[in-house]
Design a protein around this motif. Structure first.
Motif, PDB file in Angstrom:
ATOM      1  N   ALA A 206       8.497  -3.463  -4.916  1.00  0.00           N
ATOM      2  CA  ALA A 206       7.580  -4.594  -4.686  1.00  0.00           C
ATOM      3  C   ALA A 206       6.224  -4.293  -5.317  1.00  0.00           C
ATOM      4  O   ALA A 206       5.613  -5.165  -5.941  1.00  0.00           O
ATOM      5  N   TYR A 207       5.787  -3.037  -5.213  1.00  0.00           N
ATOM      6  CA  TYR A 207       4.502  -2.679  -5.822  1.00  0.00           C
ATOM      7  C   TYR A 207       4.597  -2.755  -7.353  1.00  0.00           C
ATOM      8  O   TYR A 207       3.698  -3.299  -8.009  1.00  0.00           O
ATOM      9  N   ALA A 208       5.688  -2.234  -7.918  1.00  0.00           N
ATOM     10  CA  ALA A 208       5.861  -2.273  -9.386  1.00  0.00           C
ATOM     11  C   ALA A 208       5.823  -3.720  -9.895  1.00  0.00           C
ATOM     12  O   ALA A 208       5.335  -3.998 -10.988  1.00  0.00           O
ATOM     13  N   LYS A 209       6.299  -4.640  -9.061  1.00  0.00           N
ATOM     14  CA  LYS A 209       6.285  -6.059  -9.437  1.00  0.00           C
ATOM     15  C   LYS A 209       4.872  -6.620  -9.512  1.00  0.00           C
ATOM     16  O   LYS A 209       4.650  -7.659 -10.130  1.00  0.00           O
ATOM     17  N   THR A 210       3.899  -5.941  -8.811  1.00  0.00           N
ATOM     18  CA  THR A 210       2.513  -6.455  -8.836  1.00  0.00           C
ATOM     19  C   THR A 210       1.691  -5.857  -9.980  1.00  0.00           C
ATOM     20  O   THR A 210       0.507  -6.137 -10.106  1.00  0.00           O
ATOM     21  N   LEU A 211       2.317  -4.988 -10.802  1.00  0.00           N
ATOM     22  CA  LEU A 211       1.557  -4.265 -11.825  1.00  0.00           C
ATOM     23  C   LEU A 211       1.156  -5.120 -13.022  1.00  0.00           C
ATOM     24  O   LEU A 211       0.410  -4.663 -13.880  1.00  0.00           O
ATOM     25  N   ALA A 212       1.683  -6.335 -13.112  1.00  0.00           N
ATOM     26  CA  ALA A 212       1.366  -7.186 -14.259  1.00  0.00           C
ATOM     27  C   ALA A 212       0.597  -8.413 -13.776  1.00  0.00           C
ATOM     28  O   ALA A 212       1.200  -9.431 -13.451  1.00  0.00           O
ATOM     29  N   PRO A 213      -0.743  -8.308 -13.711  1.00  0.00           N
ATOM     30  CA  PRO A 213      -1.513  -9.462 -13.241  1.00  0.00           C
ATOM     31  C   PRO A 213      -1.235 -10.661 -14.159  1.00  0.00           C
ATOM     32  O   PRO A 213      -1.111 -10.486 -15.369  1.00  0.00           O
ATOM     33  N   GLY A 214      -1.107 -11.832 -13.569  1.00  0.00           N
ATOM     34  CA  GLY A 214      -0.830 -13.033 -14.369  1.00  0.00           C
ATOM     35  C   GLY A 214       0.644 -13.302 -14.524  1.00  0.00           C
ATOM     36  O   GLY A 214       1.026 -14.344 -15.065  1.00  0.00           O
ATOM     37  N   SER A 215       1.512 -12.379 -14.054  1.00  0.00           N
ATOM     38  CA  SER A 215       2.948 -12.615 -14.258  1.00  0.00           C
ATOM     39  C   SER A 215       3.450 -13.790 -13.410  1.00  0.00           C
ATOM     40  O   SER A 215       4.522 -14.314 -13.664  1.00  0.00           O
ATOM     41  N   ASP A 216       2.640 -14.220 -12.427  1.00  0.00           N
ATOM     42  CA  ASP A 216       3.052 -15.390 -11.639  1.00  0.00           C
ATOM     43  C   ASP A 216       2.950 -16.688 -12.441  1.00  0.00           C
ATOM     44  O   ASP A 216       3.402 -17.736 -11.999  1.00  0.00           O
TER      45      ASP A 216
ATOM     46  N   GLU B  18       0.850  -1.197   0.000  1.00  0.00           N
ATOM     47  CA  GLU B  18       0.000   0.000   0.000  1.00  0.00           C
ATOM     48  C   GLU B  18       0.891   1.255   0.000  1.00  0.00           C
ATOM     49  O   GLU B  18       0.656   2.206  -0.759  1.00  0.00           O
ATOM     50  N   ALA B  19       1.937   1.230   0.834  1.00  0.00           N
ATOM     51  CA  ALA B  19       2.885   2.354   0.848  1.00  0.00           C
ATOM     52  C   ALA B  19       3.575   2.458  -0.515  1.00  0.00           C
ATOM     53  O   ALA B  19       3.782   3.558  -1.038  1.00  0.00           O
ATOM     54  N   GLY B  20       3.894   1.316  -1.102  1.00  0.00           N
ATOM     55  CA  GLY B  20       4.534   1.282  -2.425  1.00  0.00           C
ATOM     56  C   GLY B  20       3.643   1.911  -3.489  1.00  0.00           C
ATOM     57  O   GLY B  20       4.117   2.656  -4.353  1.00  0.00           O
ATOM     58  N   ARG B  21       2.342   1.612  -3.411  1.00  0.00           N
ATOM     59  CA  ARG B  21       1.409   2.163  -4.412  1.00  0.00           C
ATOM     60  C   ARG B  21       1.397   3.690  -4.346  1.00  0.00           C
ATOM     61  O   ARG B  21       1.452   4.374  -5.379  1.00  0.00           O
ATOM     62  N   LYS B  22       1.357   4.235  -3.125  1.00  0.00           N
ATOM     63  CA  LYS B  22       1.321   5.700  -2.982  1.00  0.00           C
ATOM     64  C   LYS B  22       2.559   6.337  -3.601  1.00  0.00           C
ATOM     65  O   LYS B  22       2.462   7.329  -4.333  1.00  0.00           O
ATOM     66  N   ILE B  23       3.719   5.743  -3.313  1.00  0.00           N
ATOM     67  CA  ILE B  23       4.966   6.302  -3.865  1.00  0.00           C
ATOM     68  C   ILE B  23       4.960   6.194  -5.387  1.00  0.00           C
ATOM     69  O   ILE B  23       5.317   7.134  -6.097  1.00  0.00           O
ATOM     70  N   PHE B  24       4.498   5.049  -5.880  1.00  0.00           N
ATOM     71  CA  PHE B  24       4.479   4.866  -7.336  1.00  0.00           C
ATOM     72  C   PHE B  24       3.623   5.947  -7.990  1.00  0.00           C
ATOM     73  O   PHE B  24       4.033   6.563  -8.983  1.00  0.00           O
ATOM     74  N   GLU B  25       2.438   6.178  -7.414  1.00  0.00           N
ATOM     75  CA  GLU B  25       1.539   7.159  -8.034  1.00  0.00           C
ATOM     76  C   GLU B  25       2.085   8.584  -7.929  1.00  0.00           C
ATOM     77  O   GLU B  25       1.927   9.383  -8.845  1.00  0.00           O
ATOM     78  N   GLU B  26       2.787   8.869  -6.825  1.00  0.00           N
ATOM     79  CA  GLU B  26       3.347  10.222  -6.667  1.00  0.00           C
ATOM     80  C   GLU B  26       4.603  10.450  -7.505  1.00  0.00           C
ATOM     81  O   GLU B  26       4.789  11.498  -8.098  1.00  0.00           O
ATOM     82  N   VAL B  27       5.502   9.464  -7.512  1.00  0.00           N
ATOM     83  CA  VAL B  27       6.830   9.694  -8.086  1.00  0.00           C
ATOM     84  C   VAL B  27       6.986   9.100  -9.493  1.00  0.00           C
ATOM     85  O   VAL B  27       7.589   9.705 -10.367  1.00  0.00           O
ATOM     86  N   CYS B  28       6.468   7.929  -9.708  1.00  0.00           N
ATOM     87  CA  CYS B  28       6.811   7.172 -10.918  1.00  0.00           C
ATOM     88  C   CYS B  28       5.768   7.304 -12.023  1.00  0.00           C
ATOM     89  O   CYS B  28       6.095   7.230 -13.212  1.00  0.00           O
ATOM     90  N   ALA B  29       4.488   7.479 -11.610  1.00  0.00           N
ATOM     91  CA  ALA B  29       3.387   7.376 -12.569  1.00  0.00           C
ATOM     92  C   ALA B  29       3.478   8.424 -13.677  1.00  0.00           C
ATOM     93  O   ALA B  29       3.018   8.175 -14.798  1.00  0.00           O
ATOM     94  N   ALA B  30       4.086   9.586 -13.394  1.00  0.00           N
ATOM     95  CA  ALA B  30       4.186  10.629 -14.422  1.00  0.00           C
ATOM     96  C   ALA B  30       4.835  10.065 -15.690  1.00  0.00           C
ATOM     97  O   ALA B  30       4.398  10.372 -16.801  1.00  0.00           O
ATOM     98  N   CYS B  31       5.837   9.237 -15.525  1.00  0.00           N
ATOM     99  CA  CYS B  31       6.507   8.653 -16.688  1.00  0.00           C
ATOM    100  C   CYS B  31       5.986   7.251 -17.003  1.00  0.00           C
ATOM    101  O   CYS B  31       5.859   6.869 -18.163  1.00  0.00           O
ATOM    102  N   HIS B  32       5.729   6.456 -15.950  1.00  0.00           N
ATOM    103  CA  HIS B  32       5.393   5.043 -16.179  1.00  0.00           C
ATOM    104  C   HIS B  32       3.894   4.789 -16.287  1.00  0.00           C
ATOM    105  O   HIS B  32       3.498   3.673 -16.630  1.00  0.00           O
ATOM    106  N   GLY B  33       3.045   5.813 -15.984  1.00  0.00           N
ATOM    107  CA  GLY B  33       1.591   5.601 -15.988  1.00  0.00           C
ATOM    108  C   GLY B  33       1.168   4.916 -14.693  1.00  0.00           C
ATOM    109  O   GLY B  33       1.923   4.110 -14.162  1.00  0.00           O
ATOM    110  N   THR B  34      -0.045   5.218 -14.189  1.00  0.00           N
ATOM    111  CA  THR B  34      -0.475   4.595 -12.916  1.00  0.00           C
ATOM    112  C   THR B  34      -0.545   3.086 -13.034  1.00  0.00           C
ATOM    113  O   THR B  34      -0.356   2.378 -12.056  1.00  0.00           O
TER     114      THR B  34
END
Ligand code: HEC
Length: 360
Positions: A116-126, A31-47
């Motif tokens: 860890a959050y970025a690793k969960t962004l691809a459902p089915g990757s397991d 959950e903490a990872g998601r917040k950081i991703f949306e604040e810092v990374c999403a501008a370039c990587h998309g939510t």
């Protein structure tokens, strides 16, 4: 007798290695990872992890970020690599410095959570084998991980008399979630004849893996077609197993059964095992390894017909991310064999990780 003692000894080492527990799993706050991703990374990587092509920020990026929500891409990238890139920036692994390092801006814990959050962004990757299990390519032991890779293999066999030079081009291409097709073209030069002697084609699929235990098992079927019509085609099924023993060692082994179609009783089983020593986490480094092989003919009557070889070797990562690497090895027969020494050179290029010329 000597062979017997040797096989008992190798057996003990293998058993000892296999009983070592895997690496401890790390926990992260997603959950903490998601917040950081949306604040810092999403501008370039998309939510969602897929860059939005209509966003002017994204349009201005060169190169474009990869799609983190693509399960094949997401699964094949080891978490540790993403840690390096997110901490130190793209250039640390030979990627573009447009990917900014977050050291200073984010704490070590934040980085662990966002990766860890970025690793969960691809459902089915397991359903795809994880890149952590993509161990170094050994000289003779077959790898378990499916690859997008081109390998040039040169081997000089020194005999009393003529030396034989063998060149192989191997092309491996992934398909499906866990499989790979392979094509090998084999050229030999014995001083008199210089020709393509064989073509091999086949497929490999991952049968089982366990990320916590850092282990992977694959099965493959290869067909070898000689260019000389007097020689027999061969059917070569094999199993390949890999396991990271601890943070300093990787063990890999394979068992190949080589069956000539014309005379199935004339086949042999080739067993190989190798341990790589991971003394650093730099990719552009020299990693030593020791490989042992045993070739057992189907009609082996006594232990002495088993052919043992030892193959000390090094893997030399050439690029910052190690996607282009060199293997150098010398193979010594430990039992009576028709040659004295074999010199091996493999040059590999993992083309899924980018152009051959990237990241030197
Ligand atoms: C300024 C835009 C930008 C920001 C902000 C940014 N990235 Fe990136 N990122 C990129 C680009 C561009 C690349 C591609 C680099 C390349 O392929 O050479 C990249 C690559 C990556 C990769 C490597 C993928 C691979 O090829 O192995 C990961 C992982 C990543 N970013 C995660 C993140 C995370 C997590 C954050 C937030 C903490 C973040 N990025 C913030 C632009 C950005």
């Amino acid at each position: 007798m000597r062979n017997q003692q040797f096989s008992v000894c190798v057996g003990r080492i293998v058993a000892m290695l296999l009983l070592t527990p895997g690496l401890p799993a790390q926990s992260a706050d997603l959950e903490a990872g998601r917040k950081i991703f949306e604040e810092v990374c999403a501008a370039c990587h998309g939510t969602t992890g897929r860059p939005d092509p209509s966003n002017p920020v994204v349009q201005a990026l060169d190169p474009q970020p990869a799609d983190l929500s693509d399960p094949l891409f997401n699964s094949r990238e080891p978490t540790a690599d993403w840690h390096i890139v997110v901490t130190h920036g793209g250039q640390a692994l030979g990627l573009s410095a447009v990917m900014p390092g977050q050291q200073g801006a984010l704490s070590a814990e934040d980085i662990q959570n966002v990766v860890a959050y970025a690793k969960t962004l691809a459902p089915g990757s397991d359903k795809y084998p994880p890149g952590e299990l993509n161990f170094f390519l050994p000289v003779r032991t077959k790898k378990a991980f499916p690859e997008d890779e081109i390998v040039y293999k040169a081997r000089i066999t020194e005999r009393d008399g003529d030396n034989v030079w063998r060149n192989v081009i191997e092309i491996e291409k992934r398909f499906g979630k866990r499989s790979m097709g392979v094509l090998e073209i084999i050229h030999e030069d014995d001083g008199t004849d210089s020709e393509i002697t064989e073509v091999e084609a086949g497929a490999k699929t991952v049968l089982h893996w366990n990320l916590e235990r850092r282990s992977i098992l694959s099965g493959a079927l290869i067909v070898a077609i000689p260019t000389d019509s007097d020689e027999s085609e061969e059917i070569i099924p094999y199993l390949a197993y890999g396991k990271q023993l601890n943070d300093k060692a990787i063990f890999q082994s394979s068992a190949r059964v080589i069956v000539p179609v014309d005379d199935t009783g004339d086949g042999e089983v080739e067993l190989a095992g190798v341990v790589h020593y991971l003394w650093t986490d730099q990719r552009r480094a020299v990693y030593p390894a020791l490989e042992v092989t045993a070739t057992v003919p189907f009609d082996a009557e006594d232990e002495d017909t088993v052919q043992w070889t030892a193959l000390p070797q090094v893997r030399i990562g050439l690029t910052k991310g190690g996607h282009v690497a060199l293997n150098l090895g010398v193979e010594f027969p430990l039992s009576d064999q028709s040659y004295n020494t074999r010199y091996h050179l493999n040059l590999l290029w993992d083309f899924a990780d980018g152009s051959f010329f990237k990241g030197w």
